[in-house]
Design a protein around this motif. Sequence first.
Motif, mmCIF file in Angstrom:
data_model
loop_
_atom_site.group_PDB
_atom_site.id
_atom_site.type_symbol
_atom_site.label_atom_id
_atom_site.label_comp_id
_atom_site.label_asym_id
_atom_site.label_seq_id
_atom_site.Cartn_x
_atom_site.Cartn_y
_atom_site.Cartn_z
ATOM 1 N N VAL A 34 63.477 63.137 6.136
ATOM 2 C CA VAL A 34 62.539 62.008 6.103
ATOM 3 C C VAL A 34 62.864 60.492 5.721
ATOM 4 N N PRO A 35 63.617 60.452 4.607
ATOM 5 C CA PRO A 35 64.035 59.078 4.289
ATOM 6 C C PRO A 35 64.791 58.336 5.276
ATOM 7 N N ALA A 36 65.695 59.336 5.901
ATOM 8 C CA ALA A 36 66.501 58.591 6.886
ATOM 9 C C ALA A 36 65.572 58.134 8.132
ATOM 10 N N LYS A 37 64.818 59.046 8.426
ATOM 11 C CA LYS A 37 63.490 58.830 9.463
ATOM 12 C C LYS A 37 62.885 57.560 9.234
ATOM 13 N N ILE A 38 62.553 57.455 8.007
ATOM 14 C CA ILE A 38 61.497 56.110 7.588
ATOM 15 C C ILE A 38 62.576 55.111 7.973
ATOM 16 N N PHE A 39 63.650 55.149 7.417
ATOM 17 C CA PHE A 39 64.563 53.831 7.418
ATOM 18 C C PHE A 39 64.750 53.451 8.781
ATOM 19 N N THR A 40 65.051 54.483 9.933
ATOM 20 C CA THR A 40 64.924 54.264 11.060
ATOM 21 C C THR A 40 63.824 53.549 11.748
ATOM 22 N N ILE A 41 62.757 53.885 11.365
ATOM 23 C CA ILE A 41 61.299 53.365 11.832
ATOM 24 C C ILE A 41 61.058 52.034 11.060
ATOM 25 N N GLN A 42 61.468 51.832 9.885
ATOM 26 C CA GLN A 42 61.493 50.630 9.447
ATOM 27 C C GLN A 42 62.244 49.502 10.034
ATOM 28 N N SER A 43 63.517 49.994 10.212
ATOM 29 C CA SER A 43 64.612 48.988 10.987
ATOM 30 C C SER A 43 63.877 48.342 12.309
ATOM 31 N N ALA A 44 63.609 49.484 13.285
ATOM 32 C CA ALA A 44 62.784 49.091 14.438
ATOM 33 C C ALA A 44 61.534 48.242 14.325
ATOM 34 N N ILE A 45 60.650 48.502 13.364
ATOM 35 C CA ILE A 45 59.784 47.768 12.967
ATOM 36 C C ILE A 45 60.039 46.142 12.720
ATOM 37 N N ALA A 46 60.971 46.342 11.686
ATOM 38 C CA ALA A 46 61.366 44.932 11.283
ATOM 39 C C ALA A 46 61.885 43.903 12.213
ATOM 40 N N LYS A 47 62.606 44.556 13.227
ATOM 41 C CA LYS A 47 63.045 43.995 14.339
ATOM 42 C C LYS A 47 61.915 43.189 15.350
ATOM 43 N N LYS A 48 61.046 43.779 15.413
ATOM 44 C CA LYS A 48 60.010 43.121 16.525
ATOM 45 C C LYS A 48 58.818 42.672 15.889
ATOM 46 N N LEU A 49 58.377 42.963 14.507
ATOM 47 C CA LEU A 49 57.100 42.525 14.133
ATOM 48 C C LEU A 49 57.143 41.387 13.850
ATOM 49 N N LYS A 50 57.899 40.406 13.614
ATOM 50 C CA LYS A 50 57.888 38.865 13.614
ATOM 51 C C LYS A 50 57.270 38.335 15.043
ATOM 52 N N ASN A 51 57.523 38.956 16.269
ATOM 53 C CA ASN A 51 57.072 38.350 17.626
ATOM 54 C C ASN A 51 55.874 38.932 18.327
ATOM 55 N N HIS A 52 55.847 40.409 17.581
ATOM 56 C CA HIS A 52 54.694 41.376 18.319
ATOM 57 C C HIS A 52 54.127 42.157 17.065
ATOM 58 N N PRO A 53 52.567 42.078 17.212
ATOM 59 C CA PRO A 53 51.910 43.163 16.366
ATOM 60 C C PRO A 53 51.981 44.532 16.761
ATOM 61 N N ILE A 54 52.444 45.610 15.977
ATOM 62 C CA ILE A 54 52.646 46.699 15.927
ATOM 63 C C ILE A 54 51.549 47.625 15.538
ATOM 64 N N TYR A 55 51.520 48.819 16.134
ATOM 65 C CA TYR A 55 50.314 49.679 15.894
ATOM 66 C C TYR A 55 50.841 51.089 15.581
ATOM 67 N N CYS A 56 50.095 51.676 14.748
ATOM 68 C CA CYS A 56 50.637 53.139 14.165
ATOM 69 C C CYS A 56 49.426 54.190 14.778
ATOM 70 N N LYS A 57 49.686 55.259 14.876
ATOM 71 C CA LYS A 57 48.555 56.537 14.825
ATOM 72 C C LYS A 57 49.281 57.828 14.410
ATOM 73 N N PHE A 58 48.808 58.174 13.376
ATOM 74 C CA PHE A 58 49.553 59.460 12.798
ATOM 75 C C PHE A 58 49.263 60.803 13.837
#
Length: 534
Positions: A262-286
């Motif tokens: 799980v920690p590695a999975k979260i880090f992957t998700i964080q990296s992807a979000i950080a790359k895009k969040l400055k220019n695009h709103p990002i949405y999540c659903k559990f």
Amino acid sequence: MTNHSKDKERSLEADVLILGGGPAGTWAAVAAAEAGASVILADKGYCGTSGATAPSGNNIWVAHPDPELHEKAMQDRHRLGGFLSDHAYLNPVLAQTVVNRSRLEAWKFPFHYNQAGDTIYSLQGPEYMKMMRSRVKRAGVKIMDHCPATELLADDEGVCGAAGILLDSGERWSVKANAVIIATGGCAFLSKALGCNVLTGDGLLMAVEAGAELSGMEFSNTYGICAANSSVTKNAFFSYGSYTYEDGSLVEGTEAAEDVIVPAKIFTIQSAIAKKLKNHPIYCKFDKASEAQQPQMRKSQPNLFLAFDRLGIDPFRDRFPVTLRLEGTVRGTGGINILDQTCATRVPGLYAAGDAATREHIAGGFSGGGSHNAAWAMSSGVFSGQAAAQFASTLGQHGRKRNFKGLAGTTEAGSGERTYQDVHNTDIIRAVQDEVMPYDKNFFRSEAKLHSSLSNLHEVWKNIRSTSAPTGRQEVKFREATAMAAVSRWMYTSALNRTESRGMHQYEDYPHLDQAQQRRLLSGGLDQVWVKPV
């Protein structure tokens, strides 16, 4: 040296003084008192409700009952942390965690149970810290609420107490003690992450002023995923999410392999979000949580779902916008360097526990919100409390007769050319946040960006050091800003000296792990920051 006005100062004495009232501080207080020491605990907030744990909840890292699976889990975490964790620490921490967990059960802590009737060892922060405050008081410890420490007291033999401010009156307090335990938590740079408003790195600053070293400060760039306009960062739960752009298309890189921990999975998700969040709103659903998991998730982390419920959002079926909040050394692993399992620093009489201490020994260069950090907090609290009580007993009454001085502002740069009225605390804090909060500066690091940020941060530090410190409640805020400026400089100077990518430290100029750098980096210094490998 701070000018102590005795007629406006409340002076106390104890064998052991503990700064900070979170899990590490309260376990330390109980352990020291049970070892026969007289103990005072001073908290910046109200012990039992302030800090990152009190409003949250986390699981506790324990050994898997299957030895093979336990060893695999240890190796997975060792690899995730860049091979910097130390097995010599892991087993004692695990063993002490089991003891502490058993004590919580004996104290009737309300652990939850799964459908099979097995105990779920997850700590609900409000109940946990309410119980710990009660146990501290039962142990005979004096609790000083709303009494932030602003400096350590010391003589040529080492640390012998601390001083601070009574927030209700603005008066000074001081405690003479044979041993001091810093359990003030990490530094989250006032990022509005839940429970982190008191975590500004004060303990790290005081420790360095006393001559202690730091370790692992390059591993201090953790961000937490949370719903936009929310402060609740529950990374593990966000691993159940799907991440999309406004048009519903999937955010690239957020689909981590299912067999990844799980920690590695979260880090992957964080990296992807950080790359895009400055220019695009990002949405999540559990939407990756099963029907059976959903009620258990709500039960284990009710505060996460409270905001959703108030807004009429079902996060399992409705999309919601997300952001990242910097959690710095709170979820990072950098902190005060300790010499051994007693949690002693290189300064006689000074100990560190919990998030204030380095967690490299158990987590290497990658940590998390609970699990290892929760186990370390309770274990290091006990280790430091017992060791501090033993050290205090060796000094006896001699320690109460020492002539101390305050250590805040004792270096040559504190020239006091400007008054506090010339400096706005909010401007100092904003200047530091401008360098440490942006993802493109701190999450994705490069040599050029680190040098640029450090240049600005050194200038902030010079302005602080040329300012005469205020008194009363203003002193607390000024010291918080000073601590944040100091922590940011230790972080980035350490990052520049680790010319590789390891753990959470991702260096764009050096994207690969370098086996020759499988070592820890110590750091310290105030006006001149230094870093050296060990």
